[in-house]
Motif scaffolding. Structure first.
Motif, PDB file in Angstrom:
ATOM      1  N   SER A   1      -0.662   0.182  -4.200  1.00  9.01           N
ATOM      2  CA  SER A   1      -2.071   0.552  -4.245  1.00  9.01           C
ATOM      3  C   SER A   1      -2.336   1.710  -3.279  1.00  9.01           C
ATOM      4  O   SER A   1      -1.673   1.862  -2.261  1.00  9.01           O
ATOM      5  N   SER A   2      -3.337   2.509  -3.663  1.00 14.95           N
ATOM      6  CA  SER A   2      -3.670   3.685  -2.833  1.00 14.95           C
ATOM      7  C   SER A   2      -4.644   3.328  -1.743  1.00 14.95           C
ATOM      8  O   SER A   2      -5.207   2.239  -1.720  1.00 14.95           O
TER       9      SER A   2
ATOM     10  N   THR B   1       4.552   2.025  -9.265  1.00 14.07           N
ATOM     11  CA  THR B   1       4.110   0.752  -9.811  1.00 14.07           C
ATOM     12  C   THR B   1       4.737   0.505 -11.176  1.00 14.07           C
ATOM     13  O   THR B   1       4.782   1.404 -12.020  1.00 14.07           O
TER      14      THR B   1
ATOM     15  N   ASN C   1       4.561   4.995  -3.583  1.00 19.13           N
ATOM     16  CA  ASN C   1       3.276   5.543  -4.006  1.00 19.13           C
ATOM     17  C   ASN C   1       2.869   4.888  -5.319  1.00 19.13           C
ATOM     18  O   ASN C   1       3.696   4.219  -5.967  1.00 19.13           O
ATOM     19  N   PRO C   2       1.632   5.037  -5.736  1.00 17.68           N
ATOM     20  CA  PRO C   2       1.166   4.346  -6.950  1.00 17.68           C
ATOM     21  C   PRO C   2       1.999   4.642  -8.194  1.00 17.68           C
ATOM     22  O   PRO C   2       2.078   3.797  -9.090  1.00 17.68           O
TER      23      PRO C   2
ATOM     24  N   GLN D   1       0.836  -1.193   0.000  1.00 15.81           N
ATOM     25  CA  GLN D   1       0.000   0.000   0.000  1.00 15.81           C
ATOM     26  C   GLN D   1       0.879   1.253   0.000  1.00 15.81           C
ATOM     27  O   GLN D   1       2.067   1.205   0.314  1.00 15.81           O
ATOM     28  N   THR D   2       0.267   2.357  -0.343  1.00 13.30           N
ATOM     29  CA  THR D   2       0.976   3.637  -0.341  1.00 13.30           C
ATOM     30  C   THR D   2       1.655   3.863   1.010  1.00 13.30           C
ATOM     31  O   THR D   2       1.052   3.651   2.054  1.00 13.30           O
TER      32      THR D   2
END
Length: 125
Positions: free
Chosen positions: A124-125, A91, A87-88, A13-14
């Motif tokens: 993922s956010s 990715t 953060n996303p 996750q973020t």
């Protein structure tokens, strides 16, 4: 024959942390640079971090500076990329790369001769 193998990818996750590893085999000496690149859909492959042998001087792209740390263990011909505060936008498919000689451009794709197959990192956010 030189081969590179990445490990350590996954989903976080973020704000999370991941550590990637790249193991090089088949080298008579040590790789001069070991580097990490990433590719996201629709974008060119981007050099995010590189580290030189002997001096262990690191190089970072502006997008990861202060959040990613590259290290290497020459006894094992292995490099590591510790990624924090993810953060996303981080990715993508992360590739390990290595070469055999000095370059003025340690974050350019054409500096590198050897490449791993890539490993997925999803934030993922």
């Amino acid at each position: 024959q030189v081969k590179l193998a990445e490990s350590g990818g996954g989903s976080v996750q973020t704000g999370g942390t991941l550590k990637l590893s790249c193991s090089a085999s088949g080298y008579a000496n040590h790789p001069y640079y070991m580097a990490w690149f990433r590719q996201t859909p629709g974008k060119e492959r981007e050099g995010v971090a590189s580290i030189q042998t002997h001096s262990w001087t690191p190089y970072y792209s502006d997008s990861v500076k202060g959040r990613f740390t590259i290290t290497r263990n020459d006894a094992r011909d292995t490099s590591y990329l510790e990624m924090t505060n993810l953060n996303p936008a981080d990715t993508g498919l992360y590739y390990c790369a290595a070469n055999d000689a000095f370059s003025w451009y340690p974050l350019r794709m054409d500096t590198y001769t050897y490449w791993g197959r890539g490993i997925q990192v999803t934030v993922s956010s």
